[in-house]
Design an enzyme around this catalytic site. Structure first.
Site, PDB file in Angstrom:
ATOM      1  CE  LYS A  22      -1.228   1.867   4.143  1.00 17.09           C
ATOM      2  NZ  LYS A  22      -1.759   2.840   4.557  1.00 17.09           N
ATOM      3  CG  ASN A  23       2.387   2.336   3.449  1.00 19.60           C
ATOM      4  OD1 ASN A  23       1.449   3.264   3.643  1.00 19.60           O
ATOM      5  ND2 ASN A  23       2.690   2.854   4.997  1.00 19.60           N
ATOM      6  CB  CYS A 118      -5.354  10.506  11.006  1.00 18.92           C
ATOM      7  SG  CYS A 118      -4.000   9.607  11.554  1.00 18.92           S
ATOM      8  NE  ARG A 123       1.054  10.289   9.649  1.00 26.05           N
ATOM      9  CZ  ARG A 123       0.644   9.015   9.004  1.00 26.05           C
ATOM     10  NH1 ARG A 123      -1.033   8.856   9.259  1.00 26.05           N
ATOM     11  NH2 ARG A 123       1.201   8.596   8.030  1.00 26.05           N
ATOM     12  CG  ASP A 309       3.031   1.102   9.696  1.00 28.05           C
ATOM     13  OD1 ASP A 309       3.028   2.250   9.942  1.00 28.05           O
ATOM     14  OD2 ASP A 309       3.339   1.354   8.658  1.00 28.05           O
ATOM     15  NE  ARG A 401      -6.243   4.372   5.601  1.00 24.40           N
ATOM     16  CZ  ARG A 401      -5.115   4.457   6.018  1.00 24.40           C
ATOM     17  NH1 ARG A 401      -5.272   4.587   7.586  1.00 24.40           N
ATOM     18  NH2 ARG A 401      -4.577   4.375   5.705  1.00 24.40           N
TER      19      ARG A 401
HETATM   20  C1  LIG Z   1       1.575   6.185   2.584  1.00 22.98           C
HETATM   21  C2  LIG Z   1       2.695   6.010   4.217  1.00 22.98           C
HETATM   22  O1  LIG Z   1       3.605   5.393   3.336  1.00 22.98           O
HETATM   23  N1  LIG Z   1       2.626   5.853   5.318  1.00 22.98           N
HETATM   24  C3  LIG Z   1       3.318   5.577   6.118  1.00 22.98           C
HETATM   25  C4  LIG Z   1       4.131   6.515   6.399  1.00 22.98           C
HETATM   26  O2  LIG Z   1       3.547   8.021   6.578  1.00 22.98           O
HETATM   27  P1  LIG Z   1       4.436   9.388   6.922  1.00 22.98           P
HETATM   28  O3  LIG Z   1       5.068   9.821   5.622  1.00 22.98           O
HETATM   29  O4  LIG Z   1       2.786  10.148   7.146  1.00 22.98           O
HETATM   30  O5  LIG Z   1       5.194   9.967   7.806  1.00 22.98           O
HETATM   31  P2  LIG Z   1       6.486  10.446   8.039  1.00 22.98           P
HETATM   32  O6  LIG Z   1       7.319   9.136   8.552  1.00 22.98           O
HETATM   33  O7  LIG Z   1       6.594  11.022   7.491  1.00 22.98           O
HETATM   34  O8  LIG Z   1       6.008  10.645   9.598  1.00 22.98           O
HETATM   35  C5  LIG Z   1       6.984   9.911  10.901  1.00 22.98           C
HETATM   36  C6  LIG Z   1       6.653  11.374  11.817  1.00 22.98           C
HETATM   37  O9  LIG Z   1       7.316  12.132  11.382  1.00 22.98           O
HETATM   38  C7  LIG Z   1       6.376  13.600  12.096  1.00 22.98           C
HETATM   39  N2  LIG Z   1       6.297  14.253  10.710  1.00 22.98           N
HETATM   40  C8  LIG Z   1       6.214  13.994   9.119  1.00 22.98           C
HETATM   41  C9  LIG Z   1       6.354  14.629   8.201  1.00 22.98           C
HETATM   42  C10 LIG Z   1       6.532  16.573   8.677  1.00 22.98           C
HETATM   43  O10 LIG Z   1       6.025  17.331   7.489  1.00 22.98           O
HETATM   44  N3  LIG Z   1       6.458  16.678  10.007  1.00 22.98           N
HETATM   45  C11 LIG Z   1       6.984  15.831  11.037  1.00 22.98           C
HETATM   46  O11 LIG Z   1       6.806  16.223  12.494  1.00 22.98           O
HETATM   47  C12 LIG Z   1       4.551  12.863  11.933  1.00 22.98           C
HETATM   48  O12 LIG Z   1       4.366  13.185  12.641  1.00 22.98           O
HETATM   49  C13 LIG Z   1       5.686  11.910  12.768  1.00 22.98           C
HETATM   50  O13 LIG Z   1       5.865  11.706  13.949  1.00 22.98           O
HETATM   51  O14 LIG Z   1       5.296   6.372   7.284  1.00 22.98           O
HETATM   52  C14 LIG Z   1       5.056   6.083   8.581  1.00 22.98           C
HETATM   53  C15 LIG Z   1       6.271   6.008   9.482  1.00 22.98           C
HETATM   54  O15 LIG Z   1       6.881   5.004   9.416  1.00 22.98           O
HETATM   55  C16 LIG Z   1       3.901   5.292   8.551  1.00 22.98           C
HETATM   56  O16 LIG Z   1       3.584   4.479   9.606  1.00 22.98           O
HETATM   57  C17 LIG Z   1       3.068   5.276   7.636  1.00 22.98           C
HETATM   58  O17 LIG Z   1       2.265   3.260   7.236  1.00 22.98           O
HETATM   59  C1  LIG Z   2      -0.290   4.895   9.292  1.00 23.87           C
HETATM   60  C2  LIG Z   2      -0.865   4.390   7.924  1.00 23.87           C
HETATM   61  O1  LIG Z   2      -1.002   4.690   7.141  1.00 23.87           O
HETATM   62  P1  LIG Z   2      -1.074   6.273   6.306  1.00 23.87           P
HETATM   63  O2  LIG Z   2       0.544   6.771   6.112  1.00 23.87           O
HETATM   64  O3  LIG Z   2      -1.697   6.026   5.271  1.00 23.87           O
HETATM   65  O4  LIG Z   2      -2.183   7.190   7.645  1.00 23.87           O
HETATM   66  C3  LIG Z   2      -0.614   2.604   8.078  1.00 23.87           C
HETATM   67  O5  LIG Z   2      -0.791   2.123   6.623  1.00 23.87           O
HETATM   68  O6  LIG Z   2       0.008   2.367   9.685  1.00 23.87           O
END
Ligand SMILES: CC(=O)N[C@H]1[C@@H](OP(=O)(O)OP(=O)(O)OC[C@H]2O[C@@H](n3ccc(=O)[nH]c3=O)[C@H](O)[C@@H]2O)O[C@H](CO)[C@@H](O)[C@@H]1O
Ligand SMILES: C=C(OP(=O)(O)O)C(=O)O
Length: 422
Positions: A22-23, A118, A123, A309, A401
């Site tokens: 998915k990711n 969420c 995030r 995850d 999802r």
């Molecule tokens: C679609 C997808 O690929 N989702 C994955 C992706 O989410 P996603 O890409 O949203 O996760 P991030 O690696 O960005 O987030 C990690 C941490 O960084 C923080 N953060 C992130 C962006 C930002 O601009 N500022 C900030 O502070 C977030 O709140 C969180 O605490 O990686 C996460 C961490 O492995 C996984 O749980 C999700 O399943």
């Molecule tokens: C947190 C997850 O996904 P998303 O970043 O799409 O919310 C997940 O796959 O567990």
């Protein structure tokens, strides 16, 4: 609303097929916006998140078709592309923010709704915006939308260091920098397998990228990208989830297509808990060695560390372990929402901020529980498989999802699980 009924029972045996990630798919699909030529993804997972991304790309003017019952996503962005990613679609899924980088690279401007918070944490988007600003974008927040534009119309290569290796921000940077003028370097980049998969796909489209999979990625911008066909990498989170089924219930299950390199830190913990994992030509074969698993401590970390995850599912395993386990969640500030639900099933868990203490009990008991997010929902299914009696998991739209045909797949290895239409 549908729910899932699980009857706890004996060991699970057989083969289970692991889908495309998915990711990975959610970042590969927006890459279609970078080229006017078609991009075809094979091994796509059949999930509601993929439908949401399809709706988003379609709303932007891309043509998206699902072939072979959804396993192939064929996309083309040859026509006019709109810069507006509307709140009504974006609010449904965090990963919608992955159109920001491609739209900026393609059009020089973009208006993308903030995805919003969420259940698992706030995030924010600051790591995405500062990374794109380093490439020359000017971004401001107005009326809940990020309004981004590039002076002169084309992004410029730059060296940028992220304060944290955000997966999504790395992906937005990679896609944007692929069409920027000159060389870009991203330091403290995320190293997840999904980043390597995106880089592989972009390379197949003509991008020049080196260092993906390490924390320093170098991108030589090109003037245009062309079409490509790319297979989506195996879903390491679905893999880890289904590896836990025989770990919790006993038995021997082969996760078809599973690869050790995708789940090494997770397998290290499984081994310590007394679970045997063997890699073979068909995938990963998982077997519990004793009657009961042993307690282990887990800290979630960016890849190659233990994935956040898989934290909820690992907690489900440790609920019936011999001894006390400590689980520390360092990625998301609110990712223990499954704990109160597992407690309903008889688990002994105390949560103190980012740490959960799990004291293993002999048996869990079936109960009515509610899914609060995607991985929480599947953790309750895993717990239900090992519990005495019936467990009903409601609010399973979260589950859909991220897990395709979960009842069919788990029934295939002997689980008693069914969907109740509601
Ligand atoms: C679609 C997808 O690929 N989702 C994955 C992706 O989410 P996603 O890409 O949203 O996760 P991030 O690696 O960005 O987030 C990690 C941490 O960084 C923080 N953060 C992130 C962006 C930002 O601009 N500022 C900030 O502070 C977030 O709140 C969180 O605490 O990686 C996460 C961490 O492995 C996984 O749980 C999700 O399943
Ligand atoms: C947190 C997850 O996904 P998303 O970043 O799409 O919310 C997940 O796959 O567990």
């Amino acid at each position: 609303m549908d729910s899932i009924l699980v009857r706890g029972g004996g060991p699970l045996n057989g083969d289970i097929e692991i889908a495309g990630a998915k990711n990975a798919c959610l970042t590969l699909m927006p890459a279609t916006l970078l080229s006017e030529e078609p991009l075809t993804l094979t091994n796509a997972p059949r999930l509601s998140d993929i439908k949401t991304m399809t709706a988003l790309l379609t709303s932007l003017g891309a043509e998206v078709s699902s072939l072979q019952e959804g396993k192939v996503q064929a996309m083309s962005s040859h026509g006019d592309i709109s810069p507006l990613a509307d709140y009504e679609i974006v609010r449904k899924m965090r990963a919608s923010n992955l159109v920001l980088g491609p739209l900026l690279a393609r059009l020089g401007h973009a208006v993308v709704s903030l995805p919003g918070g969420c259940a698992i944490g706030a995030r924010p988007m600051d790591l995405h915006t500062t990374a794109l600003e380093a490439l020359g974008a000017e971004i401001e927040l107005k009326d809940g939308y990020l309004h981004a534009k590039v002076k002169g119309g084309r992004l410029k290569g730059a060296v940028h260091k992220m304060r944290f290796p955000s997966v999504g921000a790395t992906e937005n940077f990679l896609m944007a920098a692929s069409l920027a003028k000159g060389t870009s370097v991203l330091e403290n980049a995320a190293r997840e397998p999904e980043i390597i998969d995106l880089a592989d796909c972009l390379r197949a489209m003509g991008a020049q990228i080196e260092g993906d999979g390490t924390s320093r990625i170098e991108i030589q911008g090109v003037d245009r990208l062309h079409g490509a066909t790319h297979p989506v990498v195996t879903d390491r989170i679905e893999l880890g989830t289904f590896m836990l089924a025989p770990a919790i219930c006993g038995g021997e299950v082969t996760c078809l297509g599973g690869k050790l390199r995708l789940v090494e830190s997770f397998v290290e913990k499984l081994n310590l808990a007394g679970i045997d994992v063997q890699e073979n030509a068909r995938g990963l074969t998982v077997k519990r060695t004793g009657d009961r698993v042993k307690a282990v401590d887990v800290v979630t970390e960016p890849f190659p560390g233990f994935p956040t995850d898989l934290q909820a599912q690992m907690m489900a395993l440790l609920c019936t372990a011999e001894g006390t386990s400590e689980l520390e969640e360092t990625i998301f500030e609110n990712r223990f929402m499954h704990a109160p639900e597992l407690i309903r099933m008889g688990a002994n868990i105390e949560v103190h901020g980012g740490k959960a203490i799990v004291r293993g009990v002999d048996k869990l008991k079936g109960a009515q529980v509610m899914a609060t997010d995607l991985r929480a929902s599947v953790s309750m299914i895993l717990a239900g498989l090992a519990a005495e009696g019936e467990t009903v998991v409601s609010r399973i739209y979260h589950l859909d999802r991220g897990y395709e045909f979960v009842e069919r797949k788990l029934s295939g290895i002997g689980a008693h699980i069914e969907r109740i239409q509601g």
